[in-house]
Design a protein around this motif. Structure first.
Motif, PDB file in Angstrom:
ATOM      1  N   GLU A 191       0.821  -1.217   0.000  1.00 44.32           N
ATOM      2  CA  GLU A 191       0.000   0.000   0.000  1.00 44.32           C
ATOM      3  C   GLU A 191       0.859   1.274   0.000  1.00 44.32           C
ATOM      4  N   SER A 204      -1.458   4.809  -0.324  1.00 35.70           N
ATOM      5  CA  SER A 204      -2.816   4.910   0.232  1.00 35.70           C
ATOM      6  C   SER A 204      -3.155   6.278   0.840  1.00 35.70           C
ATOM      7  N   LYS A 253       0.241  10.534  -6.233  1.00 39.72           N
ATOM      8  CA  LYS A 253       0.053   9.151  -6.682  1.00 39.72           C
ATOM      9  C   LYS A 253       0.512   9.000  -8.125  1.00 39.72           C
ATOM     10  N   SER A 298      -2.174  -3.517  -3.130  1.00 34.20           N
ATOM     11  CA  SER A 298      -2.819  -2.208  -3.254  1.00 34.20           C
ATOM     12  C   SER A 298      -4.338  -2.293  -3.345  1.00 34.20           C
ATOM     13  N   GLN A 303      -5.652   0.652  -4.470  1.00 30.02           N
ATOM     14  CA  GLN A 303      -5.821   1.819  -5.326  1.00 30.02           C
ATOM     15  C   GLN A 303      -6.060   1.378  -6.771  1.00 30.02           C
ATOM     16  N   ASP A 354      -3.592   2.706  -9.430  1.00 25.79           N
ATOM     17  CA  ASP A 354      -2.267   2.071  -9.392  1.00 25.79           C
ATOM     18  C   ASP A 354      -2.318   0.716 -10.082  1.00 25.79           C
TER      19      ASP A 354
END
Lengths: 285, 131
Positions: A153, A156, A163, A185, A187, A190
């Motif tokens: 992560e 985050s 990011k 992750s 996200q 990502d």
């Protein structure tokens, strides 16, 4: 090509939680995302790969070396979700300490990351916001020049522009030499921008290793009215009211044609949508 | 370098093929000149949100077809392609687009005359400078 990491039949029991069996390879030149709901075992898996936690069963082959043999730790750079013991030190202290431990430390890259992400080096780690802590931790991990980067992560708590910068930094890092990244992750951005492969974990169980496009490309999502409510159409793996997802679009479309049904909309589903359905166990795989 | 490639969610065409076709069109149309640098496989994969396996497949096919050239350690470049090849690529791109349009029309039960009329009217709009 010899894989960097080969995980076979790995299992670990912690209280009433069981991780595994886990089986997958990490090949040079690839980015693999570990994706799963909270408590699915992603962090535990990374710790086992790093030999910080012992597995009950199975084995991990790292760079052709079996557990505890040889010196593979310099080739594996690991960034945990929360680092312990940094709080009392400033960024500069940590920079001095860590760069000293790694003979292959890339000072230029460190300065580049600090500059790109505007990380202050004169403040104590414990006084930094969580987002800035993540930035500094990344700056202390990437320049180690390892073969494999394991990130738990990493973005985050970061803002959207940061990011994006991190994604570019990781893409750049991958360009040099034969390297690989394992990324745990939540996200979606990502995962979409970085991952080649996705390992799906649901409460400790590995659902599979998928090439990213295989989770979307063979599927088709239709918005359709006039479907019989009681009958599953050919290829149907998910339905919610007028929405149908099929894993055999040809058969589904033949069915539509034979029953005089014209879908209002037909498209490839989103990666995020497919992952959500699979993890929530709402889709037949 | 950024290349204008847009992947379609509506199309059932495999993604590697969409990438391949759009790059061919950019090269044949002269938008990417011989010698121009293409993004690395990793960078294009990030931009298009696909895996490197997909991008590599598209690049390999383009390389086999002589549209691009990879020089180890330097990158991937647009190759010199002959004029006839360019013409052929353009022609097949237009042919494919028309083919798709006709297929759509047929799926909505339009007959040959209706399709012809529609085509003529669109063509007239362009010639009349309305579009």
């Amino acid at each position: 090509m010899q894989p960097f990491i080969n995980i076979e039949h790995l299992e670990k029991k912690i209280d009433d939680f069981t991780l595994g069996p886990i089986d997958f390879l990490i090949e040079p030149g690839t980015i693999t995302a570990l994706v799963g709901d909270n408590g699915s075992g992603k962090s535990t898996l990374l710790k086992i790969i790093m030999d910080l936690v012992n597995a009950d069963k199975g084995q991990i082959d790292r760079f052709g070396l079996l557990e505890k043999e040889g010196d593979w730790k310099k080739d594996l750079a690991y960034q945990p979700q929360t680092v312990v013991g940094y709080d009392a030190f400033t960024g500069e202290d940590l920079h001095q300490l860590i760069s000293h431990w790694y003979p292959t430390w890339d000072e230029k890259l460190f300065l580049h990351i600090i500059n790109e992400l505007h990380v202050p080096l004169n403040k104590k780690f414990g006084k930094l916001s969580q987002g800035v802590q993540q930035k500094l931790t990344l700056a202390l991990t990437l320049p180690r020049n390892a073969k494999v980067l394991m990130l738990d992560e990493p973005t985050s708590f970061m803002d959207i522009p940061s990011k994006k910068i991190v994604v570019d930094l990781l893409v750049d890092w991958m360009e040099k030499e034969e390297r690989a990244i394992i990324l745990a992750s939540h996200q979606a951005e990502d995962i979409k921008k970085l991952a080649d492969f996705i390992v799906l974990l649901r409460s400790g169980k590995m659902l599979g290793l998928f090439e990213k496009e295989s989770l979307t490309e063979k599927y088709r999502k239709y918005w359709v009215t006039g479907l019989p409510g009681f009958e599953t159409i050919p290829g149907e793996v998910f339905r919610a009211e007028h929405e149908v997802i099929s894993n055999q679009p040809d058969l589904s479309e033949q069915y539509f044609a034979a029953h005089d049904i014209t879908p209002m909309n037909s498209m490839t589903p989103d990666l995020e949508e497919m992952i959500t359905l699979i993890l929530a166990n709402k889709m037949d795989m | 370098m950024n290349v204008p490639i847009t992947l379609s969610k509506d199309s059932r065409e495999p993604i590697y093929h969409q990438i391949e076709k759009q790059l061919k069109a950019l090269i044949a149309g002269g938008h990417l000149a011989a010698g121009a640098t293409l993004p690395s496989i990793r960078v294009l994969s990030k931009d298009l949100e696909v895996s490197v396996i997909t991008t590599r497949r598209a690049y390999q096919n383009l390389e086999n077809d002589g549209f691009i050239q990879t020089i180890q350690g330097k990158g991937t470049f647009v190759a010199q392609i002959e004029k006839t090849r360019k013409e052929k690529t353009k022609e097949s791109a237009v042919y494919d687009a028309l083919d798709t349009a006709v297929r759509t029309a047929i799926s909505y039960d339009y007959n040959a005359k209706q399709i012809m009329d529609m085509f003529t009217s669109i063509l007239n709009e362009y010639q009349g400078g309305k579009k």
